[in-house]
Design an enzyme around this catalytic site. Sequence first.
Site: not given
Length: 321
Positions: A83, A86, A144, A232, A258
């Site tokens: 993914n 954002g 981040c 995943g 996770g």
Amino acid sequence: MSAANASSRGRSPADVDLSVSLGALRLRNPILAASGTFGYGTEFAHLVNLNRLGGFVTKGLSREPMVGSPPPRLCDTPSGMLNAIGLQNVGVQAFVREKLPVLRKFDTVVVANVFGYCIEDYLEVIWVLEDAEGLAAYELNVSCPNVTKGGLQFGNDPVQVKEVTEAARKVAAKRPLWVKLSPLVADIGSIARAAEEAGADALTIANTYPAMAVDYTTGRSRLGSPTGGLSGPAIKPITLRQVWEARQAVKIPILGLGGIETAADVLDYLVVGATAVQVGTASFTDPKVSERLPEEVREALFEINMFTVNEIRYSFRAENS
Ligand SMILES: Cc1cc2nc3c(=O)[nH]c(=O)nc-3n(C[C@H](O)[C@H](O)[C@H](O)COP(=O)(O)O)c2cc1C
């Protein structure tokens, strides 16, 4: 006769107590829905009985609203999902104004996931949330870039993890403070210790793994961005090890996160030392997974003659003989 039948005569899976304590916070069961995969909770309220969850973590909240990355934002890989959202979100002010009043009607533990691009960003978000009713804890997403440190991720550097956690603890947060670690680090133990020393009440381990998917026929990314985060089933064995490493480094509770899809996945994380877990990507294929798993964990514990979650926690034996 199975082990369960031998010594649990007269008892049933309903007798298994799933409640866990994360510091001062008590959860009815150890399974929460993870940040970014369960919206603000309100979107799932018609599908999932929120009152039966261990809790859920909101989408990441920033000082200002963010529009996020260009599409496509998700793509499948053979054993996981990529993914690049954002960190799109409505911003902390709109969350407090529009989402929290709806969430207060439910009897569920709501944890606010907080992020920023400098320490002040994190503090600003927490200050706004401190004035609002209805939250159980904060989860700092430290995956981040810190723009004041040349874009180096907070989560890759124990010093930065310590600074942001300490600032949040001392200056802003009166509620329990969880720190969600980046998984792709050389020594998760030193990062976990930095967060613990700075006053974190719990650690969430971990976020997604930086990864890519490309289309060789066009020479382009299969996402709207060049890279994304892998989640995943593919990541479960790697994150499981990170949880175990961190467990040996710190005393505070750990939430394992996770690749969890089944009760066995949940119990694997508890065995290596997690107190609770979060479920992310699995909610995309089955939105009810976090409501269903507690019952499956109850059955699985009953099968092995355990009647509290505490009995299985950290029962991992490193010597395999
Ligand atoms: C679509 C998507 C959005 C996410 N957004 C966030 C986010 O806003 N904040 C955050 O800390 N983690 C975010 N994550 C990471 C998840 O909470 C979780 O750490 C990760 O997906 C690994 O768990 P899983 O394998 O069960 O999905 C996101 C993950 C996905 C798949």
